[in-house]
Design an enzyme around this catalytic site. Structure first.
Site, PDB file in Angstrom:
ATOM      1  N   LYS A   1      82.462  74.910  64.343  1.00  0.00           N
ATOM      2  CA  LYS A   1      83.561  75.688  64.951  1.00  0.00           C
ATOM      3  C   LYS A   1      83.424  75.675  66.470  1.00  0.00           C
ATOM      4  O   LYS A   1      83.679  76.675  67.151  1.00  0.00           O
ATOM      5  CB  LYS A   1      83.569  77.122  64.435  1.00  0.00           C
TER       6      LYS A   1
ATOM      7  N   LYS B   1     100.182  30.189  68.496  1.00  0.00           N
ATOM      8  CA  LYS B   1     100.446  28.855  67.957  1.00  0.00           C
ATOM      9  C   LYS B   1     100.927  27.920  69.059  1.00  0.00           C
ATOM     10  O   LYS B   1     100.626  26.742  69.067  1.00  0.00           O
ATOM     11  CB  LYS B   1     101.492  28.942  66.840  1.00  0.00           C
TER      12      LYS B   1
ATOM     13  N   LYS C   1     103.591  30.187  75.564  1.00  0.00           N
ATOM     14  CA  LYS C   1     104.933  30.416  76.084  1.00  0.00           C
ATOM     15  C   LYS C   1     105.111  29.735  77.442  1.00  0.00           C
ATOM     16  O   LYS C   1     104.177  29.640  78.241  1.00  0.00           O
ATOM     17  CB  LYS C   1     105.191  31.911  76.245  1.00  0.00           C
TER      18      LYS C   1
ATOM     19  N   ASP D   1      94.592  34.187  55.424  1.00  0.00           N
ATOM     20  CA  ASP D   1      94.969  34.566  54.075  1.00  0.00           C
ATOM     21  C   ASP D   1      94.410  33.605  53.030  1.00  0.00           C
ATOM     22  O   ASP D   1      93.746  34.010  52.084  1.00  0.00           O
ATOM     23  CB  ASP D   1      96.485  34.720  53.945  1.00  0.00           C
ATOM     24  N   ILE D   2      94.670  32.295  53.187  1.00  0.00           N
ATOM     25  CA  ILE D   2      94.233  31.322  52.187  1.00  0.00           C
ATOM     26  C   ILE D   2      93.545  30.149  52.873  1.00  0.00           C
ATOM     27  O   ILE D   2      94.038  29.636  53.885  1.00  0.00           O
ATOM     28  CB  ILE D   2      95.424  30.796  51.358  1.00  0.00           C
ATOM     29  N   LEU D   3      92.415  29.726  52.336  1.00  0.00           N
ATOM     30  CA  LEU D   3      91.713  28.542  52.827  1.00  0.00           C
ATOM     31  C   LEU D   3      92.030  27.372  51.891  1.00  0.00           C
ATOM     32  O   LEU D   3      91.686  27.407  50.709  1.00  0.00           O
ATOM     33  CB  LEU D   3      90.205  28.791  52.858  1.00  0.00           C
TER      34      LEU D   3
END
Length: 519
Positions: free
Chosen positions: A101, A398, A401, A424-426
């Site tokens: 407290k 990716k 710019k 996510d996936i290999l």
């Protein structure tokens, strides 16, 4: 692991909303010590034996411990050493909340350092009257929690707490204000009351917060009324105290288990009554209960009889359309006659939370400073993990710019920071290696890659071996073979579909770049 995950895991593992104090009160312990032939021992010795007995009796039945600092301070230096023994006795997977407290601004930083760094506590209770500044030094520890006391059960406090009138009393103003200080995973509320009406008003003002009830209930109907007033739509969000008198009985474990069962039965009935409205609620995911009322060690374990602890998660991912059959061109140019689409999960918060929990199990033993998501499929997952694990997020673009800052890496970092890469996936490892190259060219260090699905699994280790040759360890939550086994055991796949998934190497490839150029 952050406090919120630690708490919800403890609730799920023990199927309990009970929290217990560990307060060595001389008035309570005298009779307990005499019954055990320890009446002639020092109070410190009596307290040490009592604390150990309570923890051993309740560890399977409570989701948090909340010792009051004042009782230990009253014993002097040996009392603080006793508090260290408490930290050693309480299982690390159960939150330890120190009830202080605290309300003094000048000593807040020192107390936060002592409790969270030296003692290793997980949370602390605070008095809110000094405002947000009282919580700030404690909130600097992102994996810890603060519990704000918004109402006291002490009758003399009513003249202050209910000022100026019942239409807008001070305690509700405190509830509204302190929610602005931190998110629900780091700030909880403590409500001292045996009045269900007061608890209901706090719940109405703070629908997303965990509430810790401080006062005791005297009758069975009062327990029902408090649960009705304080539970969240998912039948959780309310932590109930074990009665103090129970903690000095000879059958603590039996009584704690019985109380836990009573609360569980009332939660079940409460959920059944609200079933028609469940479509409007976003529930906290909890594991299924066994007939004896206990919980599976891992949520959803053996949901289909396969024995796989992630069976329930795999089935739910399948049921929302994350696995599709047909001809699908992968980013690598490979053509598979099935497609795993994990983007579906971001529209189901409950399922997304479970996926993040599974990822976190792989990340738990790794050492890293930041999390990097590979654009674009894994960015929602990396963001969720960043929030859950309190680790900063960044990601390699990716494409750079042609305007603005023209950054290769988005996010704040320093050269030499260790980064764990999340995808996510290999399948081939191309996208992961491209992302790592950008990260390392900016001075970041990468050793580990965590994916949700390793497509090749044990049958085709080429992608893992490719990462290993480049110096990176790969950790996967699932692989296609494991997913296939669960779905087939549950009758979700035909023999033909199971055979399709069993042939991991693609039959043909497509020139993706050529297709894009011609289009």
């Amino acid at each position: 692991m952050g406090f919120f995950v630690q708490l919800t895991d403890a609730i799920a593992a023990r199927q309990s909303l009970l929290v217990t104090g560990l307060d060595p009160n001389p008035e309570m312990l005298q009779a307990w010590a005499h019954r055990r032939g320890m009446g002639g021992r020092s109070f410190l010795s009596q307290a040490r034996h009592w604390i150990k007995a309570v923890v051993e009796a309740t560890a399977d039945h409570v989701c948090a411990y909340k010792p009051s600092l004042g009782f230990y301070q009253a014993l002097g230096p040996v009392g603080l050493e006793l508090l260290r023994e408490v930290r050693e006795l309480v299982p690390l997977d159960i939150p330890l909340i120190i009830d202080t407290k605290h309300g003094d601004l000048n000593s807040s930083s020192a107390l936060a350092h002592y409790l969270f760094r030296e003692l290793g506590a997980d949370g602390v209770t605070l008095s809110p009257l000094a405002g947000q500044d009282i919580a700030a030094p404690f909130l600097l520890y992102p994996d810890k929690a603060v519990v704000i006391t918004c109402h006291s059960s002490n009758a003399a406090a009513r003249v202050l707490q209910h000022h100026p009138d019942e239409s807008d009393p001070l305690y509700l103003r405190i509830v509204r204000e302190c929610q602005l200080w931190a998110t629900p995973d780091q700030l909880l509320l403590e409500v001292g009351t045996s009045d269900p009406a007061i608890l209901a008003r706090v719940r109405q003002e703070a629908p997303e917060r965990f509430l810790i009830l401080r006062s005791l209930w005297g009758e069975e109907d009062r327990l029902d009324a408090l649960l009705e007033a304080g539970l969240s739509p998912a039948a959780d969000g309310l932590l109930m105290p074990l009665p103090q008198n129970l903690l000095v009985e000879d059958d603590i474990a039996v009584r704690a288990a019985a109380l836990k069962q009573r609360i569980s039965e009332r939660r079940d009935r409460w959920l059944e009554r609200r079933a028609p409205d469940q479509g409007e609620a976003c529930s906290l995911w909890l594991p299924e209960r066994r007939p004896d009322g206990s919980a599976d060690a891992v949520a959803g374990a053996d949901a289909d009889g396969s024995g796989d602890p992630l069976a329930s998660l795999i089935l739910d991912l399948f049921d929302i359309g994350c696995l599709l059959f047909g001809d699908y061109v992968q980013a690598s140019g490979a053509v598979f006659n099935y497609y795993v689409d994990l983007r579906q999960i971001i529209s189901d918060p409950n399922l997304f939370h479970r996926v993040l929990h599974a990822y976190a199990g792989q990340l738990g033993e790794l050492v890293f400073d930041r999390i990097a998501g590979i654009p674009y499929g894994s960015l929602p997952t990396a963001t969720g993990l960043s929030l859950q694990l309190h680790k900063p997020l960044l990601y390699p673009r990716k494409e750079v710019k042609a305007h603005g800052a023209r950054r290769l890496i988005e996010g704040d970092f320093e050269e030499g920071d260790r980064v764990v890469v999340v995808d996510d996936i290999l399948i081939t490892g191309n996208s992961v290696l491209e992302g790592i190259a950008k990260l390392e060219s900016s001075g970041l260090e990468v050793e580990d890659v965590v994916v949700f699905i390793d497509h090749g699994g044990r049958a085709d280790t080429s992608a893992r071996e490719r990462l290993a040759r480049a110096g990176y360890r790969c950790h996967a939550v699932l692989d296609i073979a494991r997913i296939t086994a669960v779905l087939q055991a549950a009758g979700r796949l035909s023999d033909g579909q199971a055979a399709t998934l069993g042939h991991a190497p693609p039959a043909r490839t497509v020139d993706v770049e050529g297709m894009l150029a011609s289009s």
